[in-house]
Design an enzyme around this catalytic site. Sequence first.
Site, PDB file in Angstrom:
ATOM      1  N   CYS A 141       1.342  -1.516  -0.306  1.00  0.00           N
ATOM      2  CA  CYS A 141       0.022  -0.369   0.112  1.00  0.00           C
ATOM      3  C   CYS A 141       1.151   1.424  -0.014  1.00  0.00           C
ATOM      4  O   CYS A 141       1.569   1.268   1.531  1.00  0.00           O
ATOM      5  CB  CYS A 141      -1.318   0.053   1.304  1.00  0.00           C
ATOM      6  SG  CYS A 141      -1.666   1.597   0.967  1.00  0.00           S
ATOM      7  N   CYS A 144      -0.260   4.376   2.147  1.00  0.00           N
ATOM      8  CA  CYS A 144      -0.071   4.126   3.165  1.00  0.00           C
ATOM      9  C   CYS A 144       1.525   4.462   3.618  1.00  0.00           C
ATOM     10  O   CYS A 144       1.581   4.819   5.225  1.00  0.00           O
ATOM     11  CB  CYS A 144      -0.472   2.888   3.782  1.00  0.00           C
ATOM     12  SG  CYS A 144      -1.861   2.235   3.199  1.00  0.00           S
ATOM     13  N   ASP A 145       2.329   4.046   2.887  1.00  0.00           N
ATOM     14  CA  ASP A 145       3.464   3.585   3.668  1.00  0.00           C
ATOM     15  C   ASP A 145       4.594   4.175   2.525  1.00  0.00           C
ATOM     16  O   ASP A 145       5.756   4.446   3.072  1.00  0.00           O
ATOM     17  CB  ASP A 145       3.723   1.828   3.548  1.00  0.00           C
ATOM     18  CG  ASP A 145       2.952   0.769   4.681  1.00  0.00           C
ATOM     19  OD1 ASP A 145       2.764   1.338   5.456  1.00  0.00           O
ATOM     20  OD2 ASP A 145       2.778  -0.328   3.995  1.00  0.00           O
TER      21      ASP A 145
END
Lengths: 310, 101
Positions: A141, A144-145
Amino acid sequence: MQDKIYDVIVIGAGMAGLTAAIYAVRANKKVLVLEGKTHGGQIITTFHIANYPGLPKVSGVDLMNSVYNQAKELGAEIEYAEVMKVKDEGEFESVITEDFEDGSDEGKYLARTVIIATGSSERKLELENEEKLTGRGISYCATCDGGFYKDKPVAVVGGGNTALYDALYLADVASKVYIVHRRNEFRGNAFLVDKLKTKENVEFVLESVTTKLIGEKKIEGLEVENLSHEKRTLTVDGIFVAVGRVPATEIFKDLVELDEGGYVKAGEDCHTSREGVFVAGDCRVKSLRQLVTASSDGAVAATEAVHYLK
Amino acid sequence: MIEGTSDNFENEVLKAEGLVLVDFNADWCGPCQMMKPVVEAFGEEHKDVKVVSVNIDDEEELSDSYEVSTIPCLVLFKDGKEVAREIGVISPKKLAKMLEK
């Protein structure tokens, strides 16, 4: 044992499963939802949902907590335990969770009908140490990261829109972005490819497959191989895997018919190949996998289950 | 839940005797928000485990030194040493199982 018999057992507490629970309890059925992780499903990683009618900009977490509370307040029971198996026991299907031990009643529930709503998970690269290095350089992701890779080199693997969007996002964060794709052309939108071509820090590594993850405790590089069998090591701190999703249906393969991709075969009425077993959401064979279609499936599957119980 | 910072991490976690669960998270991270009540309930149930929350945006140094690159990331320390780690959303049972390691 009597208290463990349910009219409807829903497996999975994402949008499809929780909607099914809402419809089934409102039809006065005894309903249990079993979930192996947290409720909410895939959508909880989305910060702003832009296309859910009537709730512009709602976050995945807020929406799903609200759906969860709604199901619960209406009377659905929700247990956090991973389902390991569903077995035919004549009149009932028995649903076995991770808590089951031989000779005990723990972790075993009986269902008059079952609704499969397990969704999907990210497809892995299937390389050695992938699981060990997930969270240590491997991510599924980018939004997300991605922030962990500020001014660091990264690779994105995949050729669809997710991979291209990931690469575009990362190009503004990371020092260098390699896009590794096994073909010469992308499945994703051409305008995304054009946009990526204007980014100076993006390099296309095409007609190449990933062969090895480099790094013991964390990712230090990615080895790739091209069509002429030439190997090359990309020095990266992060690898973003965007090679598609796989339905989480492995445990149902002996219960209901799956298609070659592993999706549960069922039409718009959500009936599987087995009587009394229904399917809803992303793990069903269908053309559009969205929050609204998951929710729609949940309503249909629950209504069909209720009809079946009559 | 204690807010972990680079100033108190040594005393609250590394020099602490027994078990400390550190929850690396961020405000924008949906899965972290889903895990928060699970971690809080775990803390209520296991009074012998100290629970520390670290905001990775405020405490970049800490998340870097523990090589956190995916959140939510739960790290269990025993007498100041890492003994178990879980990433992503997990069930209350799986969280409790970290104690067995």
